[in-house]
Design an enzyme around this catalytic site. Structure first.
Site, PDB file in Angstrom:
ATOM      1  N   ASP A 169      -3.021  -1.612   0.314  1.00 13.85           N
ATOM      2  CA  ASP A 169      -3.268  -1.346  -1.107  1.00 13.85           C
ATOM      3  C   ASP A 169      -3.621  -2.666  -1.786  1.00 13.85           C
ATOM      4  O   ASP A 169      -2.740  -3.487  -2.083  1.00 13.85           O
ATOM      5  CB  ASP A 169      -2.007  -0.724  -1.710  1.00 13.85           C
ATOM      6  CG  ASP A 169      -2.222  -0.233  -3.129  1.00 13.85           C
ATOM      7  OD1 ASP A 169      -3.139  -0.723  -3.807  1.00 13.85           O
ATOM      8  OD2 ASP A 169      -1.452   0.641  -3.571  1.00 13.85           O
ATOM      9  N   ASP A 217      -1.235  11.460  -2.542  1.00 14.61           N
ATOM     10  CA  ASP A 217      -0.456  10.269  -2.188  1.00 14.61           C
ATOM     11  C   ASP A 217       0.770  10.227  -3.082  1.00 14.61           C
ATOM     12  O   ASP A 217       0.748  10.694  -4.227  1.00 14.61           O
ATOM     13  CB  ASP A 217      -1.288   8.987  -2.293  1.00 14.61           C
ATOM     14  CG  ASP A 217      -1.803   8.700  -3.690  1.00 14.61           C
ATOM     15  OD1 ASP A 217      -1.134   7.963  -4.429  1.00 14.61           O
ATOM     16  OD2 ASP A 217      -2.888   9.214  -4.039  1.00 14.61           O
ATOM     17  N   GLU A 238      -4.914  -4.088  -4.993  1.00 16.56           N
ATOM     18  CA  GLU A 238      -5.199  -3.827  -6.409  1.00 16.56           C
ATOM     19  C   GLU A 238      -4.338  -4.735  -7.274  1.00 16.56           C
ATOM     20  O   GLU A 238      -3.434  -5.410  -6.787  1.00 16.56           O
ATOM     21  CB  GLU A 238      -4.907  -2.361  -6.745  1.00 16.56           C
ATOM     22  CG  GLU A 238      -3.451  -1.958  -6.554  1.00 16.56           C
ATOM     23  CD  GLU A 238      -3.169  -0.527  -7.004  1.00 16.56           C
ATOM     24  OE1 GLU A 238      -3.666  -0.153  -8.080  1.00 16.56           O
ATOM     25  OE2 GLU A 238      -2.447   0.177  -6.281  1.00 16.56           O
TER      26      GLU A 238
END
Length: 231
Positions: free
Chosen positions: A128, A39, A130
């Site tokens: 995502d 990634d 986080e």
């Protein structure tokens, strides 16, 4: 007496040849169907992706939306380079901005419109989730924000999954299984691609689709993270 159609010698030879060719076939599959990928969050050239592919890293995740509440300007060219290099799959990931000017639906809409305006294709998008320090709405509203992101992706007919780990997930939404039906991309930096190594179920997920097992590394002239596909 009539001799058996397969003597012990001929049967042995047949089995030996079968094992040899089966082994050759399996060996070819192992080489051509790699479970390793990367990634990236910066511009990556076609040449770099070609280098990765030669090293048997066959897919990539590219950041397409930044926490700064805007599209990643590098993502269209990086995704195009990924496909042009022959990578088997090129997907995007969205780092949402929580509590910013644009709500969840607007962020997804702008992401999709930006990629479409730049004639970019992709296999899948990942949310995502986080950094609990960025999610200051409280567990209940954080859940609603994630649901709104997912609903917007569904409205656009996008195939999507969730990137998170137990610490981030529990810190952001608490004990919630609301996304367990989606595939999980699990970051755990133990430098071990084995997806079961250190794995413990959380959020309703029983296993990860991908494990991000190593953080920022220079590879083929690009800054990447390493990932392994579980199934």
């Amino acid at each position: 007496a009539i001799m058996p159609s397969h003597s012990p010698l001929s049967l042995s030879l047949t089995l030996t040849l079968a094992v040899f060719f089966a082994g050759a076939f399996l060996s070819t599959n192992v080489v051509s169907a790699s479970n390793y990928g990367v990634d990236v969050s910066t511009l990556v050239s076609q040449k770099s992706f070609e280098c990765m592919l030669k090293s048997n890293f066959t897919y990539a995740f590219v950041r397409v939306w930044r926490q700064a509440d805007k599209p990643d300007a590098n993502s269209p060219q990086t995704l195009k380079n990924c496909f042009a290099a022959g990578m088997h799959a090129c997907s995007g990931y969205i780092f949402p901005c929580v509590g910013c000017r644009k709500n969840a639906t607007q962020q997804i809409a702008e992401t999709i419109q930006f990629l479409k305006a730049n004639n970019v294709r992709y296999n899948k998008l990942w949310l995502d989730i986080e950094g609990a320090q960025f999610w200051k709405l409280g567990a209940t509203k954080n859940r609603l924000f994630i649901q709104e992101l997912g609903n917007a992706l569904d409205d656009y007919g996008v195939n999507w999954g969730v990137y998170t780990n137990a610490n981030a997930w529990n810190g952001i939404v608490g004990k919630w299984n609301g996304m367990a039906s989606k595939q999980l991309w699990w970051p755990y930096y133990d430098k071990n691609p084995d997806p079961q190594h250190h794995w413990k179920s959380f959020g309703g997920w029983v296993k990860p689709k991908y494990k991000q097992y190593q953080g920022t590394t220079t590879f083929c002239g690009a800054g990447v993270d390493f990932n392994y596909q579980n199934y």
